[in-house]
Motif scaffolding. Structure first.
Motif, PDB file in Angstrom:
ATOM      1  N   GLU A 264       9.317   2.948  -4.338  1.00 26.64           N
ATOM      2  CA  GLU A 264      10.267   3.016  -3.226  1.00 26.64           C
ATOM      3  C   GLU A 264       9.608   3.490  -1.942  1.00 26.64           C
ATOM      4  O   GLU A 264       9.930   3.024  -0.853  1.00 26.64           O
ATOM      5  CB  GLU A 264      11.429   3.950  -3.600  1.00 26.64           C
TER       6      GLU A 264
ATOM      7  N   ALA B 210       7.069  -2.351   0.404  1.00 25.55           N
ATOM      8  CA  ALA B 210       8.097  -3.013   1.204  1.00 25.55           C
ATOM      9  C   ALA B 210       7.876  -4.515   1.087  1.00 25.55           C
ATOM     10  O   ALA B 210       6.781  -5.014   1.340  1.00 25.55           O
ATOM     11  CB  ALA B 210       7.997  -2.570   2.661  1.00 25.55           C
ATOM     12  N   ASP B 211       8.898  -5.213   0.684  1.00 27.46           N
ATOM     13  CA  ASP B 211       8.823  -6.669   0.475  1.00 27.46           C
ATOM     14  C   ASP B 211       7.719  -7.056  -0.499  1.00 27.46           C
ATOM     15  O   ASP B 211       7.033  -8.062  -0.314  1.00 27.46           O
ATOM     16  CB  ASP B 211       8.619  -7.399   1.815  1.00 27.46           C
ATOM     17  N   GLY B 212       7.518  -6.241  -1.521  1.00 28.73           N
ATOM     18  CA  GLY B 212       6.529  -6.536  -2.540  1.00 28.73           C
ATOM     19  C   GLY B 212       5.092  -6.274  -2.141  1.00 28.73           C
ATOM     20  O   GLY B 212       4.178  -6.660  -2.851  1.00 28.73           O
ATOM     21  N   LYS B 213       4.874  -5.637  -1.004  1.00 26.22           N
ATOM     22  CA  LYS B 213       3.520  -5.350  -0.534  1.00 26.22           C
ATOM     23  C   LYS B 213       3.375  -3.866  -0.256  1.00 26.22           C
ATOM     24  O   LYS B 213       4.331  -3.204   0.132  1.00 26.22           O
ATOM     25  CB  LYS B 213       3.220  -6.135   0.745  1.00 26.22           C
TER      26      LYS B 213
ATOM     27  N   GLU C 231       2.855  -0.933   1.815  1.00 28.53           N
ATOM     28  CA  GLU C 231       3.028  -0.732   3.238  1.00 28.53           C
ATOM     29  C   GLU C 231       3.585   0.668   3.494  1.00 28.53           C
ATOM     30  O   GLU C 231       4.663   1.019   3.014  1.00 28.53           O
ATOM     31  CB  GLU C 231       3.985  -1.784   3.797  1.00 28.53           C
TER      32      GLU C 231
ATOM     33  N   ARG D 208       6.383   1.321   7.319  1.00 29.03           N
ATOM     34  CA  ARG D 208       7.837   1.116   7.376  1.00 29.03           C
ATOM     35  C   ARG D 208       8.617   2.331   6.894  1.00 29.03           C
ATOM     36  O   ARG D 208       9.684   2.619   7.392  1.00 29.03           O
ATOM     37  CB  ARG D 208       8.241  -0.082   6.534  1.00 29.03           C
ATOM     38  N   ASN D 209       8.113   3.011   5.895  1.00 27.12           N
ATOM     39  CA  ASN D 209       8.849   4.100   5.264  1.00 27.12           C
ATOM     40  C   ASN D 209       8.312   5.472   5.651  1.00 27.12           C
ATOM     41  O   ASN D 209       8.303   6.379   4.851  1.00 27.12           O
ATOM     42  CB  ASN D 209       8.805   3.952   3.739  1.00 27.12           C
TER      43      ASN D 209
END
Length: 108
Positions: free
Chosen positions: A57, A61-64, A66, A69-70
Motif C-alpha cells: 500500500e 502505485a498502479d502496479g509499479k 513509486e 505519490r504516497n
C-alpha cells in the motif's frame, strides 16, 4: 415468494468453499502437537502478512514501485510504526496513524 434454486445452490456452494479452508485446518491442527520450531515460525506469519499488505500500500502505485505519490502516507507510517513498536496497542497505533495522516493532509 419464489425460490430460485440456482441462486440458492450458488450461495450454499460459496459458503462451503469459504468454510472448508477455515474449518479443516483448525480441526486437523487442533488434534496435533506441532514441534517448537513450527510454533515459532507460525508466530511470524501475522507480522509478515501485515508487512506485505502495508508495504504494498505504501510503496506501490498502479502496479509499479513509486514513492513520490504516497509521501504523506509514508511520512505518517513512521510515527505509526514507532507507536506500534513502543506500545503494542492496536487502538493507539490506529489513532496515531489516522491523526498523523489527517494533520499531514491539512498541512501539506
Amino acid at each position: 415468494m419464489e425460490i430460485r434454486w440456482h441462486i440458492l445452490l450458488a450461495i450454499m456452494g460459496a459458503s462451503i468453499v469459504t468454510l472448508l479452508p477455515r474449518v479443516l485446518p483448525l480441526m486437523v491442527l487442533s488434534r496435533m502437537q506441532l514441534p517448537e520450531w513450527a510454533m515459532r515460525w507460525l508466530n511470524y506469519v501475522p507480522v509478515a502478512v501485515m508487512a506485505a499488505l502495508i508495504g504494498q500500500e505504501l510503496f506501490m502505485a498502479d502496479g509499479k514501485f513509486e514513492i513520490s505519490r504516497n509521501y504523506i502516507e509514508i511520512l505518517a507510517a513512521l510515527p505509526t510504526f514507532a507507536t506500534a513498536i513502543l506500545t503494542r496497542s492496536l487502538l493507539g497505533t490506529v489513532v496515531v496513524g489516522i491523526l498523523t495522516v489527517m494533520v499531514l493532509r491539512f498541512i501539506l
